[in-house]
Design a protein around this motif. Structure first.
Motif, PDB file in Angstrom:
ATOM      1  N   SER A 122      43.462  49.181  93.723  1.00 45.83           N
ATOM      2  CA  SER A 122      42.480  48.327  94.041  1.00 45.83           C
ATOM      3  C   SER A 122      41.188  48.858  94.686  1.00 45.83           C
ATOM      4  N   PHE A 123      40.198  48.211  94.769  1.00 44.24           N
ATOM      5  CA  PHE A 123      39.155  48.565  95.416  1.00 44.24           C
ATOM      6  C   PHE A 123      39.210  48.757  97.180  1.00 44.24           C
ATOM      7  N   PRO A 124      38.621  49.727  97.802  1.00 43.96           N
ATOM      8  CA  PRO A 124      38.596  49.464  99.152  1.00 43.96           C
ATOM      9  C   PRO A 124      37.888  48.449  99.914  1.00 43.96           C
ATOM     10  N   PHE A 125      38.153  48.098 101.064  1.00 43.38           N
ATOM     11  CA  PHE A 125      37.232  47.173 102.004  1.00 43.38           C
ATOM     12  C   PHE A 125      37.109  47.767 103.147  1.00 43.38           C
ATOM     13  N   LEU A 126      36.243  47.308 103.933  1.00 44.84           N
ATOM     14  CA  LEU A 126      35.770  47.605 105.307  1.00 44.84           C
ATOM     15  C   LEU A 126      36.421  46.232 106.076  1.00 44.84           C
ATOM     16  N   LYS A 127      37.366  46.635 107.061  1.00 41.57           N
ATOM     17  CA  LYS A 127      37.994  45.503 108.035  1.00 41.57           C
ATOM     18  C   LYS A 127      37.589  45.530 109.131  1.00 41.57           C
ATOM     19  N   ILE A 128      37.428  44.238 109.502  1.00 36.97           N
ATOM     20  CA  ILE A 128      37.473  43.802 111.062  1.00 36.97           C
ATOM     21  C   ILE A 128      38.250  42.927 111.521  1.00 36.97           C
ATOM     22  N   ASP A 129      39.432  43.251 112.093  1.00 38.24           N
ATOM     23  CA  ASP A 129      40.471  42.331 112.527  1.00 38.24           C
ATOM     24  C   ASP A 129      40.026  41.645 113.672  1.00 38.24           C
TER      25      ASP A 129
END
Length: 588
Positions: free
Chosen positions: A85-92
């Motif tokens: 899977s492609f990576p993402f930038l995450k904001i919790d």
């Protein structure tokens, strides 16, 4: 009636899955006299029975076909095997001071993920840029909750230290809001917000804060200046398909905010003589099955059932997806660029394939191996002073290196540094579970000299596998590849043999690849063995509990300060185990 059909061989294994508006008519076309495609003919000869499932609509049959192909992986269907899977930038969003983080996995909360990005390095680059401008935290929650003073990130002006309340929650949320706008491509809105905030700070005589915002604006404008002005704005993917003989290449260029952030290529052999439209349909359904597609997909050709695919992708992403092929202006130039890139990639692959075939043909002739579809395996050993010994085994055939068939073996209970015994054990384990001839290579290459070759010959002879041709290659003087020597077994003894330059180069490449894989695997094992913790000495404290304990208290220092009552609150910790942990650190 629309539906799907499954073709099964005599063993009941599904070898092909297809979709049709009218199943009866579609299946009948496979058995007409006009069928001329050799690959289809060879598939039909294997078909023993056909099963079908009727669906209510074409869209339903499309989804069912895709899911079944993904599940059963039939031999004669087009399957794109790069399922990472492609990576993402995450904001919790759940945290008071949300973390900016790298993320790869299932997308449970769409609102907190931004991407996808084409590679992990592009995500980390984005995080690095955003942290320089907006100074939000990137540390884990456990590390954050156990800080008593600012960390190094604050000292180098990469974080505003929310862990020790050096920034208010409102100001932190403003920075976070600007990051979200920036990631959505709304740069102008971010700049406008910052200018307004700078003016307000100046009016309130808060010149220090105004200067900080001024610096943020300057860095934002530097990033904008780096972008190519001639590119069209927006988020879109450009996808080109090129077919040459029995191979095809699909190249995808990923553009976000009008800037190229990465590319990916898929080169494959066509199991059937499918059209461009069918190949693109399969690619789009598989590629975007676990990735969020952008609103616009620019294609070199329209796939089959374009409206159906558009509906399917729209339902996955929860937004309207547009497929475009007849484009003009800047988008046409980008499409032509990607098509040319795909042509070059396919030509390069074909040239390597042809060179490999020539070398294999010569190798078969010089080593007297009477088999066209030759398969080769190569072994190597890696260790550090006899510790953490790893044996690698790579696989090579007419299609090149087959990484899905690579193997590695942990070698233990031998005299440290004994490469002969390590090779013996590795080869023994490799062929111990080989159930039939299909699992055996035709040629076995060893990294070593006469000693390694004689040792492995003993186990090959013992296992009655003398049909496997056995050679070894030893490094030349001063590790100069020009003087590498190849040995083969003749009458039970290792003897030097002379090979042509092309064949020697092929064997050297295989040796170097086995060496690379062995070193990589050894380094991973070695790094794991070097990471030890005092917690491993506590009885009843396994890997999961150690991880939970460290996460709760942020490190060993936090655990030392914790009371028995605090430790017992950690999930899975009884009072007895908490007392054992507490006593261990008290005694220290």
């Amino acid at each position: 009636m629309p539906g799907i059909y499954k073709m099964l061989d005599v063993s009941g294994v599904i070898i092909y899955i297809g979709k049709a508006k009218n199943i009866r008519k579609r299946v009948a076309t496979y058995f007409t006299d006009s069928l001329k495609d050799n690959k289809t003919s060879s598939m039909i000869k294997l078909v023993d029975s056909i099963e079908f499932t009727v669906t209510r609509s074409e869209l339903e049959s499309l989804i069912l076909e895709h899911n079944l192909i993904k599940n059963y992986k039939p031999k004669y269907n087009i399957i794109f095997r790069d399922d990472k899977s492609f990576p993402f930038l995450k904001i919790d969003e759940k945290h008071k001071f949300p973390q900016l983080a790298f993320y790869r996995g299932t997308r449970n909360n769409q609102d907190s993920l931004y991407g996808p990005y084409p590679s992990s390095s592009s995500v980390r680059t984005a995080i690095n840029q955003l942290q320089k401008i907006f100074k939000v935290r990137t540390c884990d929650d456990s590390y954050f909750s156990n800080r008593s003073r600012p960390c190094l990130q604050y000292q180098i002006d990469r974080c505003t230290a929310p862990c020790v309340d050096l920034i208010s929650e409102d100001d932190y949320r403003k920075d976070l809001s600007n990051i979200k706008y920036f990631l959505k491509g709304k740069d102008k809105k971010v700049i406008k917000n910052l200018i307004n905030e700078m003016d307000i700070s100046s009016a309130n005589l808060n010149y220090e804060k105004a200067a900080i915002i001024r610096d943020q604006l300057s860095k934002l404008k530097d990033i904008e200046a780096q972008q190519i002005v001639s590119l069209p704005s927006g988020n879109f993917d450009v996808i080109a398909l090129v077919i040459k003989e029995d191979k095809y290449c699909i190249s995808i260029f990923t553009y976000r905010r009008g800037e190229l952030i990465g590319s990916r290529d898929f080169i494959n052999i066509m199991p059937l003589n499918f059209s461009k439209e069918i190949i693109l349909k399969n690619f789009l359904l598989q590629f975007y099955d676990n990735r969020n597609p952008p609103k616009e997909l620019i294609l070199s050709d329209y796939p089959s059932d374009p409206l159906m695919i558009q509906k399917r992708l729209s339902s996955i992403s929860q937004k309207k997806i547009i497929l475009k092929s007849n484009v003009r202006g800047k988008r046409l130039k980008l499409l032509e660029l990607v098509i040319n890139h795909s042509i070059q990639k396919l030509s390069s692959k074909q040239n390597k394939y042809n060179e490999g075939n020539i070398s294999l043909t010569l190798l078969r002739k010089e080593l007297k191996i009477d088999k066209y579809n030759l398969s080769i395996e190569c072994f190597d050993i890696s260790h550090t002073s006899g510790n953490n010994t790893i044996a690698s085994c790579i696989h090579f055939n007419r299609e090149g290196l087959v990484k899905s068939r690579y193997k590695k073996f942990n070698i233990e209970d031998i005299t440290p540094g004994d490469d002969y015994q390590a090779l013996y054990r590795a080869v023994e384990r490799r062929f111990k579970n080989a159930y039939d001839d299909k699992d055996l290579p035709d040629l076995l290459v060893l990294d070593g000299g006469k000693g390694q070759l004689n040792k492995v010959y003993d186990i090959i002879k013992k296992m009655n596998l003398l049909a496997i041709k056995l050679i070894s290659i030893s490094k030349g003087k001063n590790r100069n590849s020009k003087f590498d020597t190849v040995y083969s077994v003749h009458s039970g003894y290792a003897k030097k043999i002379d090979l042509s330059r092309n064949v020697l180069y092929l064997i050297q490449r295989l040796r170097d690849e086995a060496h690379r894989f062995a070193i990589k695997s050894h380094r991973v094992k070695q790094s794991r063995s070097m990471i030890s913790s005092p917690l491993q000495n506590i009885q009843g404290l396994g890997k999961v509990r150690r991880k939970d304990l460290l996460k709760q208290f942020g490190g060993l220092q936090g655990i030392r300060k914790a009371s028995i009552e605090d430790i017992s609150k950690v999930k899975g910790f009884s009072n007895l185990l908490a007392e054992r942990v507490f006593k261990y650190f008290m005694d220290k």
